[in-house]
Design an enzyme around this catalytic site. Structure first.
Site, mmCIF file in Angstrom:
data_model
loop_
_atom_site.group_PDB
_atom_site.id
_atom_site.type_symbol
_atom_site.label_atom_id
_atom_site.label_comp_id
_atom_site.label_asym_id
_atom_site.label_seq_id
_atom_site.Cartn_x
_atom_site.Cartn_y
_atom_site.Cartn_z
ATOM 1 N N HIS A 145 24.069 7.637 -2.681
ATOM 2 C CA HIS A 145 24.605 8.249 -1.453
ATOM 3 C C HIS A 145 25.734 7.434 -0.824
ATOM 4 O O HIS A 145 26.663 7.974 -0.252
ATOM 5 C CB HIS A 145 23.488 8.516 -0.438
ATOM 6 C CG HIS A 145 22.868 7.291 0.166
ATOM 7 N ND1 HIS A 145 21.965 6.501 -0.504
ATOM 8 C CD2 HIS A 145 23.035 6.706 1.373
ATOM 9 C CE1 HIS A 145 21.591 5.499 0.268
ATOM 10 N NE2 HIS A 145 22.234 5.590 1.420
ATOM 11 N N ASP A 146 25.650 6.102 -0.945
ATOM 12 C CA ASP A 146 26.651 5.248 -0.294
ATOM 13 C C ASP A 146 27.718 4.744 -1.263
ATOM 14 O O ASP A 146 28.420 3.772 -0.940
ATOM 15 C CB ASP A 146 25.951 4.039 0.354
ATOM 16 C CG ASP A 146 25.328 4.390 1.702
ATOM 17 O OD1 ASP A 146 25.795 5.377 2.329
ATOM 18 O OD2 ASP A 146 24.395 3.692 2.127
ATOM 19 N N HIS B 268 24.814 13.305 3.625
ATOM 20 C CA HIS B 268 23.654 12.506 4.064
ATOM 21 C C HIS B 268 23.779 11.966 5.483
ATOM 22 O O HIS B 268 22.819 11.411 6.020
ATOM 23 C CB HIS B 268 23.338 11.386 3.051
ATOM 24 C CG HIS B 268 24.227 10.189 3.113
ATOM 25 N ND1 HIS B 268 25.420 10.126 2.424
ATOM 26 C CD2 HIS B 268 24.112 9.009 3.760
ATOM 27 C CE1 HIS B 268 25.995 8.947 2.646
ATOM 28 N NE2 HIS B 268 25.218 8.245 3.462
ATOM 29 N N HIS B 269 24.928 12.147 6.132
ATOM 30 C CA HIS B 269 25.053 11.743 7.550
ATOM 31 C C HIS B 269 25.203 12.937 8.479
ATOM 32 O O HIS B 269 25.514 12.770 9.652
ATOM 33 C CB HIS B 269 26.237 10.785 7.738
ATOM 34 C CG HIS B 269 25.922 9.386 7.291
ATOM 35 N ND1 HIS B 269 25.020 8.569 7.958
ATOM 36 C CD2 HIS B 269 26.361 8.666 6.227
ATOM 37 C CE1 HIS B 269 24.933 7.401 7.321
ATOM 38 N NE2 HIS B 269 25.730 7.441 6.258
ATOM 39 N N HIS C 169 32.907 7.074 4.365
ATOM 40 C CA HIS C 169 32.271 6.825 3.058
ATOM 41 C C HIS C 169 31.622 8.068 2.429
ATOM 42 O O HIS C 169 31.659 8.190 1.196
ATOM 43 C CB HIS C 169 31.316 5.608 3.101
ATOM 44 C CG HIS C 169 29.988 5.866 3.722
ATOM 45 N ND1 HIS C 169 29.755 5.737 5.060
ATOM 46 C CD2 HIS C 169 28.805 6.237 3.175
ATOM 47 C CE1 HIS C 169 28.491 6.029 5.307
ATOM 48 N NE2 HIS C 169 27.897 6.328 4.187
ATOM 49 N N LYS D 282 31.165 3.642 -0.255
ATOM 50 C CA LYS D 282 31.448 2.362 0.409
ATOM 51 C C LYS D 282 32.312 1.456 -0.468
ATOM 52 O O LYS D 282 32.892 0.489 0.018
ATOM 53 C CB LYS D 282 30.144 1.663 0.806
ATOM 54 C CG LYS D 282 29.482 2.345 1.996
ATOM 55 C CD LYS D 282 28.328 1.542 2.555
ATOM 56 C CE LYS D 282 27.779 2.224 3.807
ATOM 57 N NZ LYS D 282 26.538 1.584 4.273
ATOM 58 N N ASP E 228 17.172 7.163 4.546
ATOM 59 C CA ASP E 228 18.273 6.224 4.798
ATOM 60 C C ASP E 228 18.105 5.580 6.177
ATOM 61 O O ASP E 228 18.200 4.350 6.331
ATOM 62 C CB ASP E 228 19.587 7.020 4.730
ATOM 63 C CG ASP E 228 20.820 6.147 4.796
ATOM 64 O OD1 ASP E 228 20.757 4.991 4.341
ATOM 65 O OD2 ASP E 228 21.854 6.632 5.294
HETATM 66 FE FE FE2 Z 1 22.748 4.351 3.282
HETATM 67 FE FE FE2 Z 2 25.681 6.298 4.307
#
Ligand code: FE2
Ligand code: FE2
Length: 379
Positions: free
Chosen positions: A240-241, A293-294, A269, A244, A322
């Site tokens: 998911h990240d 996911h955010h 991200h 980044k 998360d």
């Molecule tokens: Fe995360």
């Molecule tokens: Fe994230």
């Protein structure tokens, strides 16, 4: 019942046994697959009393599984690829044949003294009939299946035909299976390479992706989501990240609180995760989950401010997992919250930041799993 309907009945029986031999074998390891295949051979060819499968490794054929033989004893047998007494020549499935051989007595000159001794102990030195067929992997000979009977009577013509067809099916399925397993291994290793890349880049989040995957799996299981969806959620949770990787080191590893401008950079991200992951074919669902996911249940999240069911349930699951991991992890600018405090925040944000059903499932499963697995409990 006349003879022809008897034959039809027997043929139907054999076909169903043959098909059943391969049912549910896709999840098995190579070795477990061969064990199942060998066991099924005895149903297809009931005259067989004992049997084994040999697979080539480093130039030698060695027994990998057996039925009716002492495996410890049988494992002493090995045949070099060159001195293989059978001398198969086949590269295509259609060339696979079965061979029947009555062994009145082994030719001592053809085998090593060790193998001769082992034959004697196994009871395969003299007076038996063996029916065998080669196994191929992608046009290459990789082994053989052999079935023995110890009464002085040959195998029926039907059994010889069945073994030929069975060896062709095993070879075809084994090739597909090994190729699929290799592809899966490569896929898993690529995913883990990406996870490691994020962890190297963002030193605060070592272990984060793996824990988010674990928590997401628990929650998705508690929600009784279908297996296919569960797999997609697990992969998306791990990655998911990944976006980044596209955020500067100074911002990611800044020891204090972020400025508004820096936070705006961080918020990019999910978009970057999407751009990285959409290069992978068949990743559509996973891309969406990572991208969203955010997003919050009430529409106050980012990048699009979507709400409720406009966000797939998998993304809601990853969001809760998360958030729980972020809250219970230490940061340079704050201490980790306790499990109890994190649960209180999940409760408080139920129906606001977080999907209500996901929070209910998460709290129920966390109570069980966090208490059960003290290694995961951080406070
Ligand atoms: Fe995360
Ligand atoms: Fe994230």
């Amino acid at each position: 019942m006349n003879n022809s309907s008897n034959d039809d009945f027997e043929l139907r029986d054999k076909i169903s046994l043959l098909v059943n031999a391969f049912v549910d074998t896709h999840t098995l390891s190579k070795e477990a697959f061969l064990v199942k295949i060998l066991n099924s051979a005895f149903e297809l060819i009931p005259e067989a009393e004992k049997g084994s499968i040999y697979i080539e490794s480093n130039g030698y054929y060695r027994p990998i599984c057996a039925k009716g033989y002492n495996m410890e004893l049988l494992s002493k047998l090995y045949f070099s690829k060159d001195d293989l007494f059978i001398g198969f020549e086949c590269k295509e499935l259609s060339e696979i044949q079965s061979y029947q051989n009555y062994i009145s007595r082994r030719n001592d000159c053809q085998f090593t003294p060790d193998n001769i001794e082992t034959f004697k102990q196994l009871g395969t030195y003299e007076h038996f009939t063996t029916l065998y067929a080669p196994l191929l992997y992608d046009h290459t000979l990789i082994g053989l299946i052999s079935l023995e009977r110890f009464i002085d009577e040959p195998y029926s013509v039907a059994s010889q035909e069945i073994l030929r067809f069975y060896a062709q099916s095993i070879s075809s399925y084994y090739t597909l299976k090994v190729k699929h397993d290799l592809k899966k291994k490569l896929f898993d290793e690529t995913v883990m390479a990406l996870v490691t890349a994020i962890e190297i880049k963002d030193s605060y989040t070592v272990g984060h992706a793996r824990r988010v995957m674990l928590y997401s799996e628990w929650i998705a299981t508690a929600l009784q989501l279908p297996a296919v969806q569960l797999e997609q959620i697990k992969i998306a949770a791990l990655l998911h990240d990944v976006g980044k990787l596209g955020i500067s080191d100074e911002i990611l590893n800044k020891p204090g609180k972020l400025t508004e401008e820096e936070y705006e950079q961080i918020k990019k991200h999910p978009e970057k995760s999407k751009r990285i992951l959409e290069n992978i074919s068949d990743f559509n669902e996973i891309v969406t989950l990572a991208y969203m996911h955010h997003e919050h249940y009430d529409g106050c999240g980012y990048p699009q401010g979507l709400e409720k069911d406009d966000v797939p349930i998998g993304a809601h699951v990853i969001q809760v997992a998360d958030a729980y991991d972020a809250m219970t992890s230490e940061r340079s600018y704050r201490k980790a919250l306790t499990h109890k405090q994190a649960i209180e925040i999940l409760q408080d944000q139920r129906g606001r930041q977080f999907h209500p059903d996901v929070v209910t499932a998460a709290i129920a499963i966390f109570e069980v799993m966090i208490n059960f697995d003290t290694k995961i409990q951080k406070s």
